[in-house]
Design a protein around this motif. Structure first.
Motif, mmCIF file in Angstrom:
data_model
loop_
_atom_site.group_PDB
_atom_site.id
_atom_site.type_symbol
_atom_site.label_atom_id
_atom_site.label_comp_id
_atom_site.label_asym_id
_atom_site.label_seq_id
_atom_site.Cartn_x
_atom_site.Cartn_y
_atom_site.Cartn_z
ATOM 1 N N ASP A 371 0.833 -1.204 0.000
ATOM 2 C CA ASP A 371 0.000 0.000 0.000
ATOM 3 C C ASP A 371 0.870 1.257 0.000
ATOM 4 O O ASP A 371 0.685 2.168 -0.809
ATOM 5 N N ASN A 372 1.872 1.284 0.880
ATOM 6 C CA ASN A 372 2.796 2.428 0.932
ATOM 7 C C ASN A 372 3.552 2.573 -0.389
ATOM 8 O O ASN A 372 3.677 3.684 -0.922
ATOM 9 N N ALA A 373 4.064 1.454 -0.893
ATOM 10 C CA ALA A 373 4.872 1.513 -2.110
ATOM 11 C C ALA A 373 4.065 2.147 -3.244
ATOM 12 O O ALA A 373 4.586 3.003 -3.987
ATOM 13 N N LYS A 375 1.361 4.091 -2.846
ATOM 14 C CA LYS A 375 1.000 5.460 -2.456
ATOM 15 C C LYS A 375 2.143 6.440 -2.703
ATOM 16 O O LYS A 375 1.935 7.559 -3.130
ATOM 17 N N TYR A 376 3.370 6.003 -2.392
ATOM 18 C CA TYR A 376 4.491 6.941 -2.464
ATOM 19 C C TYR A 376 5.337 6.757 -3.732
ATOM 20 O O TYR A 376 6.499 7.099 -3.751
ATOM 21 N N THR A 377 4.688 6.204 -4.783
ATOM 22 C CA THR A 377 5.388 6.109 -6.072
ATOM 23 C C THR A 377 4.563 6.832 -7.145
ATOM 24 O O THR A 377 3.362 6.576 -7.283
ATOM 25 N N LYS A 399 9.974 -3.350 -3.100
ATOM 26 C CA LYS A 399 10.873 -2.304 -3.606
ATOM 27 C C LYS A 399 10.069 -1.390 -4.528
ATOM 28 O O LYS A 399 9.255 -1.873 -5.323
ATOM 29 N N ASP A 400 10.289 -0.080 -4.390
ATOM 30 C CA ASP A 400 9.572 0.825 -5.303
ATOM 31 C C ASP A 400 10.540 1.841 -5.889
ATOM 32 O O ASP A 400 11.668 1.990 -5.416
ATOM 33 N N THR A 401 10.074 2.527 -6.921
ATOM 34 C CA THR A 401 10.899 3.573 -7.535
ATOM 35 C C THR A 401 10.289 4.927 -7.205
ATOM 36 O O THR A 401 10.274 5.832 -8.032
ATOM 37 N N GLY A 430 -3.978 8.171 5.372
ATOM 38 C CA GLY A 430 -3.015 7.449 6.218
ATOM 39 C C GLY A 430 -2.723 8.271 7.439
ATOM 40 O O GLY A 430 -2.786 9.498 7.380
ATOM 41 N N ALA A 431 -2.458 7.583 8.507
ATOM 42 C CA ALA A 431 -2.270 8.292 9.771
ATOM 43 C C ALA A 431 -0.889 8.043 10.343
ATOM 44 O O ALA A 431 -0.593 8.440 11.452
ATOM 45 N N GLY A 432 -0.033 7.384 9.564
ATOM 46 C CA GLY A 432 1.318 7.112 10.078
ATOM 47 C C GLY A 432 1.350 5.946 11.036
ATOM 48 O O GLY A 432 2.255 5.849 11.866
ATOM 49 N N LEU A 433 0.369 5.066 10.951
ATOM 50 C CA LEU A 433 0.361 3.901 11.852
ATOM 51 C C LEU A 433 0.792 2.626 11.130
ATOM 52 O O LEU A 433 1.203 1.658 11.764
ATOM 53 N N GLY A 434 0.692 2.645 9.789
ATOM 54 C CA GLY A 434 0.946 1.432 9.007
ATOM 55 C C GLY A 434 2.277 0.782 9.308
ATOM 56 O O GLY A 434 2.349 -0.407 9.627
ATOM 57 N N LEU A 435 3.358 1.574 9.248
ATOM 58 C CA LEU A 435 4.682 0.971 9.422
ATOM 59 C C LEU A 435 4.917 0.515 10.855
ATOM 60 O O LEU A 435 5.596 -0.494 11.077
ATOM 61 N N SER A 436 4.344 1.254 11.829
ATOM 62 C CA SER A 436 4.560 0.790 13.208
ATOM 63 C C SER A 436 3.830 -0.525 13.420
ATOM 64 O O SER A 436 4.324 -1.403 14.142
HETATM 65 N N1 LIG Z 1 7.512 3.202 0.171
HETATM 66 C C1 LIG Z 1 7.640 4.411 0.718
HETATM 67 N N2 LIG Z 1 8.245 5.399 0.034
HETATM 68 C C2 LIG Z 1 8.385 6.618 0.579
HETATM 69 N N3 LIG Z 1 7.945 6.952 1.812
HETATM 70 C C3 LIG Z 1 7.326 6.018 2.529
HETATM 71 C C4 LIG Z 1 7.150 4.716 2.033
HETATM 72 N N4 LIG Z 1 6.520 3.980 2.997
HETATM 73 C C5 LIG Z 1 6.314 4.824 4.020
HETATM 74 N N5 LIG Z 1 6.801 6.044 3.759
HETATM 75 C C6 LIG Z 1 6.788 7.208 4.645
HETATM 76 O O1 LIG Z 1 6.615 6.737 5.960
HETATM 77 C C7 LIG Z 1 5.508 7.320 6.580
HETATM 78 C C8 LIG Z 1 4.864 6.338 7.493
HETATM 79 O O2 LIG Z 1 4.276 5.288 6.787
HETATM 80 P P1 LIG Z 1 3.035 4.580 7.378
HETATM 81 O O3 LIG Z 1 3.366 4.224 8.784
HETATM 82 O O4 LIG Z 1 2.607 3.495 6.492
HETATM 83 O O5 LIG Z 1 1.962 5.726 7.443
HETATM 84 P P2 LIG Z 1 0.934 6.208 6.360
HETATM 85 O O6 LIG Z 1 1.098 5.342 5.150
HETATM 86 O O7 LIG Z 1 -0.347 6.001 7.030
HETATM 87 O O8 LIG Z 1 1.274 7.628 6.129
HETATM 88 C C9 LIG Z 1 4.621 7.742 5.441
HETATM 89 O O9 LIG Z 1 3.846 8.826 5.826
HETATM 90 C C10 LIG Z 1 5.647 8.106 4.391
HETATM 91 O O10 LIG Z 1 6.042 9.430 4.543
#
Ligand SMILES: Nc1ncnc2c1ncn2[C@@H]1O[C@H](COP(=O)(O)OP(=O)(O)O)[C@@H](O)[C@H]1O
Ligand SMILES: [Mg+2]
Length: 473
Positions: A371-373, A375-377, A399-401, A430-436
């Motif tokens: 989802d992050n990959a 979103k941030y690509t 892995k993303d570009t 997104g609330a910044g909880l995904g990665l934690s």
């Molecule tokens: N693949 C990624 N590429 C660039 N930045 C990322 C990526 N994954 C996460 N991030 C950064 O890390 C932050 C925290 O990610 P996450 O905990 O998933 O929160 P959220 O996706 O809800 O913003 C994101 O807000 C983003 O700035």
């Protein structure tokens, strides 16, 4: 009854000191007594020997003048020097004694007499002659032809020794009492000094609460046991402080995150109320409200997930999870989204890897990373998935570009509510909880989650999970 350590330390200190002093006194007195006795015995022995040679004539006749000690001293140069001298006939009856005995006589016991008859010399202490005990040697005079002709007794008053031992005992008792008093006072003081850090620790521990976790025990000597205890407690308070801060921060962040959509929701509702007949306005407001509710829903769900994971860390369901299958499912799930975002997504390599754990959580871990990959690509980019084994661990790489992550953000990336670009993340939701959550999942499975990234080039998230033990089949 419980005594304080200070009392016990002092008690043991004083007891040990008393035992040592008493032992020393006893050994000292005993040795002194031995030396004294030896000297006395030697002296009375030599007098007795001279007596034997003096009172017997070469013919075997006894020679016993009256006041013979005076004669002994005058004519033979034998110094009786205060010794009691007594000569007994073969029946044990006194026949001559030195003038200092006057009316008294040295008694002879049956045992001593029997020993003399048998030719043996006896040393003993006799107590009922005069005021002081007397050391007495009883020596028989035996002649070859005649057998026992007389018994010589020489006694020496133990007056001097008695006095010495009395004074010695007096000095020792006084000395020991004085030492006990001094040692108690010094011990009490030293124990207080030694235990001062403990008192300090107690005082601090008593007043520490959630509000003053920044306080620390003053560690003066870090090397000793108490110093180590103090620094251990300091470390513990440090950890508590950190946890407390995190909880406070988390509560503040969570409230803040929920407040924003609530405020927006309120605004939308007010617009809807005011727009009365304008259906179009009303619809817009409701649609926007729904989005905010979704957002809140998402946050609350994630928060619940985190809370749950904190609680159930130990009791995660454990079952074999086929990672390849999960990864393919996730790929299918995101295919549409990737296509719509103009992103190429594919599995670079994979192998049938099985780990042991909770399939729902592992699926959630992959979901969040993909989802992050996406979103941030930006459009035109690519997301590459791979699965393999390395050092008996399953390795999942996403892995993303995409936009990448700056070095200074990486240490905080896995913190709850941390987002690199708050404004932008809000647009993409997104609330910044995904990665934690991802990190929590990886770690609760005994694994790890790492990131490598370069701004503008892209990022690689690598999750490592312990492999399930190969089944016997
Ligand atoms: N693949 C990624 N590429 C660039 N930045 C990322 C990526 N994954 C996460 N991030 C950064 O890390 C932050 C925290 O990610 P996450 O905990 O998933 O929160 P959220 O996706 O809800 O913003 C994101 O807000 C983003 O700035
Ligand atoms: Mg995310």
């Amino acid at each position: 009854m419980a005594f304080s350590i200070r009392t016990r330390l002092t008690f043991w200190y004083v007891t040990l000191l008393t035992i040592s002093l008493v032992a020393f006194g006893a050994t000292f007195s005993y040795s002194l007594l031995k030396i004294f006795m030896n000297r006395t015995d030697n002296q009375i022995s030599s007098v007795a020997n001279m007596m034997v040679h003096t009172v017997i004539k070469p013919s075997g006749q006894l020679f016993l003048p009256r006041d013979f000690d005076i004669i002994l001293e005058r004519f033979f140069g034998i110094r009786t020097a205060g010794n009691y001298i007594q000569v007994l006939d073969p029946h044990g009856q006194p026949v001559a004694k030195s003038s200092n005995l006057e009316a008294l006589s040295l008694p002879i016991t049956g045992d001593t007499y029997n020993a003399a008859v048998n030719g043996a010399t006896t040393f003993e202490i006799i107590r009922n002659v005069g005021r002081y005990p007397v050391r007495v040697v009883t020596k028989p005079i035996l002649l070859k032809q005649k057998g026992l002709v007389a018994i010589v007794q020489v006694g020496s008053s133990l007056e001097g020794m008695d006095e010495i031992f009395h004074s010695l005992a007096y000095i020792f008792i006084l000395g020991i009492i004085a030492s006990i008093v001094i040692a108690s006072a010094v011990g009490w003081f030293l124990a207080k000094k030694a235990l001062k850090p403990v008192a300090e620790i107690t005082k601090l521990a008593r007043k520490i609460g959630a509000e003053n976790l920044n306080e620390r025990i003053n560690v003066t000597t870090a090397q000793d046991e108490i110093g180590r205890l103090a620094s251990t407690i300091n470390d513990m308070i440090g950890r508590l402080e950190k946890s407390f801060k995190q909880i406070k921060q988390f509560t503040a962040d969570a409230s803040h995150e929920l407040k924003t959509p609530l405020t927006i929701l309120k605004g939308e509702m007010e617009i809807a109320l005011r727009s009365k007949d304008n259906m179009e306005y009303m619809r817009e407001a409701l649609k926007s409200s729904l989005e905010e509710i979704d957002r809140m829903n998402y946050i609350v769900r994630n928060l619940l997930d985190l809370a749950k994971m904190d609680v159930e860390k130990e009791s995660l369901p454990r079952e074999p999870v086929n990672l390849e299958k999960v990864l393919k499912e996730r790929l299918d799930h995101f295919k549409r989204l990737a296509l719509d975002s103009g992103i190429q997504m594919y599995i670079l390599k994979s192998s049938p890897v099985v780990v042991y754990g909770d399939s729902v959580r592992i699926s959630q871990l992959m979901f969040n990373l993909i989802d992050n990959a996406i979103k941030y690509t930006p459009r035109g980019g690519a997301v590459e998935l791979s699965l393999g084994e390395e050092d008996s661990r399953a390795v999942v790489k996403v892995k993303d570009t995409g936009v990448g992550i700056a070095k200074e953000d990486i240490p905080y990336l896995f913190d709850r509510f941390y987002r690199v670009d708050k404004a932008r993340s809000r647009d993409v939701g997104g609330a910044g909880l995904g990665l934690s959550i991802c990190k929590e999942i990886a770690e609760s499975h005994g694994g790890s989650l790492e990131v490598a990234s370069e701004v503008g080039k892209g990022s690689v998230f690598t999750a490592r999970l312990p492999l399930a033990a190969p089944s016997p089949a």
